[in-house]
Scaffold this active site. Structure first.
Site, PDB file in Angstrom:
ATOM      1  N   ARG A  58       0.886  -1.069   0.073  1.00 28.20           N
ATOM      2  CA  ARG A  58       0.016   0.125   0.027  1.00 28.20           C
ATOM      3  C   ARG A  58       0.747   1.163  -0.085  1.00 28.20           C
ATOM      4  O   ARG A  58       1.955   1.404   0.924  1.00 28.20           O
ATOM      5  CB  ARG A  58      -0.904  -0.096   1.164  1.00 28.20           C
ATOM      6  CG  ARG A  58      -0.305  -0.139   2.590  1.00 28.20           C
ATOM      7  CD  ARG A  58      -1.608   0.179   3.644  1.00 28.20           C
ATOM      8  NE  ARG A  58      -1.114  -0.344   4.726  1.00 28.20           N
ATOM      9  CZ  ARG A  58      -0.354   0.521   5.748  1.00 28.20           C
ATOM     10  NH1 ARG A  58      -0.031   1.776   5.305  1.00 28.20           N
ATOM     11  NH2 ARG A  58       0.012   0.146   7.041  1.00 28.20           N
ATOM     12  N   HIS A  67      -1.950   3.432   6.394  1.00 27.37           N
ATOM     13  CA  HIS A  67      -3.125   2.539   6.643  1.00 27.37           C
ATOM     14  C   HIS A  67      -4.495   3.098   6.683  1.00 27.37           C
ATOM     15  O   HIS A  67      -5.284   2.650   5.929  1.00 27.37           O
ATOM     16  CB  HIS A  67      -2.945   2.041   8.004  1.00 27.37           C
ATOM     17  CG  HIS A  67      -4.087   1.195   8.611  1.00 27.37           C
ATOM     18  ND1 HIS A  67      -4.130  -0.140   8.071  1.00 27.37           N
ATOM     19  CD2 HIS A  67      -5.004   1.320   9.557  1.00 27.37           C
ATOM     20  CE1 HIS A  67      -5.262  -0.692   8.740  1.00 27.37           C
ATOM     21  NE2 HIS A  67      -5.894  -0.018   9.635  1.00 27.37           N
ATOM     22  N   TYR A  97       6.794   3.606  10.919  1.00 30.27           N
ATOM     23  CA  TYR A  97       7.228   2.015  10.702  1.00 30.27           C
ATOM     24  C   TYR A  97       7.773   1.876   9.286  1.00 30.27           C
ATOM     25  O   TYR A  97       8.067   0.792   9.130  1.00 30.27           O
ATOM     26  CB  TYR A  97       6.092   1.304  11.236  1.00 30.27           C
ATOM     27  CG  TYR A  97       4.735   1.554  10.513  1.00 30.27           C
ATOM     28  CD1 TYR A  97       4.574   0.957   9.048  1.00 30.27           C
ATOM     29  CD2 TYR A  97       3.726   2.607  10.873  1.00 30.27           C
ATOM     30  CE1 TYR A  97       3.280   1.447   8.378  1.00 30.27           C
ATOM     31  CE2 TYR A  97       2.663   2.805  10.239  1.00 30.27           C
ATOM     32  CZ  TYR A  97       2.563   1.978   8.882  1.00 30.27           C
ATOM     33  OH  TYR A  97       1.201   2.453   8.155  1.00 30.27           O
TER      34      TYR A  97
END
Length: 351
Positions: free
Chosen positions: A252, A256, A265
């Site tokens: 992606r 998110h 992250y």
């Protein structure tokens, strides 16, 4: 059953994802896939923009994963069912659900803004993996009824493979030999947790071995390859061959959701490296190599994409009419006395 017998029933999947774009296969489906990928990218861009404008409460973008979404919807037969998760809005739209209806959950209007039976698309599922047992149940029911032209395709992410519902669904599907296909879109992270911290299995497709079903690993940014693998798995399911687990290796490109800070992250360098494997530009490049990326095809794809975006802006640009009385509808097939009492009390206050 011995270990050798189990291995013969479900051989180990290939570690390298299956792909087609770098070869010279049948290209007849490529223009259609390209049009839907361009349309899908524009859908993601417009939905993200509407979220920033406050027209959607939240949006989990599938930018970078469009090949999985589009190929999944186009691989389905007219009688098949699609069971999407929360990031699979584009798959529902490609299947024929109106964009504003597919986005109803994310605007906060309805849990499902469309009739699942009319489209053969289950409501988008927010909790991880809870829709997978439902998908297996429908597939099992179809088999019991003798509906041999029905298969079920359930979409989910890598994070859901750590959930108990995932295990229960695949185990039941394999034991009862139901016509179901599970597509795991492995985008590298369960929100912020990398796959390496979720499982010690060599690949997510290897999990199929323990259930006694075939496992396939496909390049999730290669739309023709995803379509090929899913078509074969769905054909096998309808023919009585049982379930299949497919892992699509993808990424992606966006956070998110719009509330996520992905820089916590993953690095910008990692994202940039995956942008080089963007499913839209990869298919465009492959079409160009084969002399199929005509001006007419580009124009058709762009015009279709802009019509979709304009329709989304028009439909979501105004506030929907709200009726609090709907709180009492569709809770039970037969309303309980307590619910009827509450509805009467509400109507009495608003009369």
């Amino acid at each position: 059953m011995t270990v050798d017998q189990a291995a013969a029933l479900s051989p180990l999947p290939d570690a390298e994802p299956f792909g087609l774009l770098d070869g010279a296969p049948d290209t007849s489906l490529w223009p259609l896939l390209y049009r839907h990928l361009v349309r899908g990218r524009r859908f993601n861009e417009q939905a993200t923009a509407l979220t920033r404008q406050g027209r959607l409460a939240v949006y989990p973008s599938s930018a970078g994963q469009e090949a999985c979404q589009v190929a999944a919807a186009l691989a389905l037969g007219p009688r098949d069912w699609l069971f999407p998760s929360y990031r699979d809005t584009l798959a529902a739209v490609t299947r024929g659900v109106e964009p504003v209806a597919a986005l109803g959950l994310l605007r906060g209007d309805w849990h499902s803004g469309y009739d699942p039976r009319a489209h053969r698309v289950a409501p988008l599922c927010t909790p991880l993996a809870t829709h997978l047992p439902h998908a297996v149940g429908l597939a099992h029911a179809a088999r019991l009824r003798g509906d041999d032209d029905v298969a079920v395709l359930a979409l989910t992410g890598d994070g859901s493979t750590s959930e108990g519902d995932f295990h229960e669904a695949l185990n039941f599907a394999a034991v009862w030999h139901v016509p179901a296909v599970f597509l795991v879109q492995n985008n590298g992270f369960a929100v912020s947790v990398p796959v390496a911290r979720q499982t010690a299995a060599p690949t997510l497709a290897h999990k199929a071995v323990g259930y006694g079903m075939p496992g396939r690993r496909v390049d999730g940014n290669d739309a023709p390859a995803v379509h090929r693998v899913l078509t074969e798995a769905l054909d096998r399911a309808r023919a009585g061959g049982g379930p299949t687990l497919v892992e699509a290796v993808t990424y992606r490109l966006e956070p998110h959701t719009n509330t996520d800070d992905a820089t916590r992250y993953r690095s910008a360098q990692e994202v940039d490296a995956w942008r080089q494997r963007d499913p839209v530009t990869r298919l465009a490049s492959a079409l160009a190599r084969h002399g199929l990326l005509t001006d007419g095809l580009r124009r058709q794809a762009e015009e279709e994409a802009e019509r979709l975006a304009a329709g989304m802006r028009a439909a979501l640009g105004t506030d929907p009419p709200l009726d609090p009385g709907e709180l009492f509808a569709h809770v039970y097939a037969e309303p309980t006395p307590h619910l009827r009492q509450q509805a009467r009390a509400y109507r009495g206050r608003t009369a």
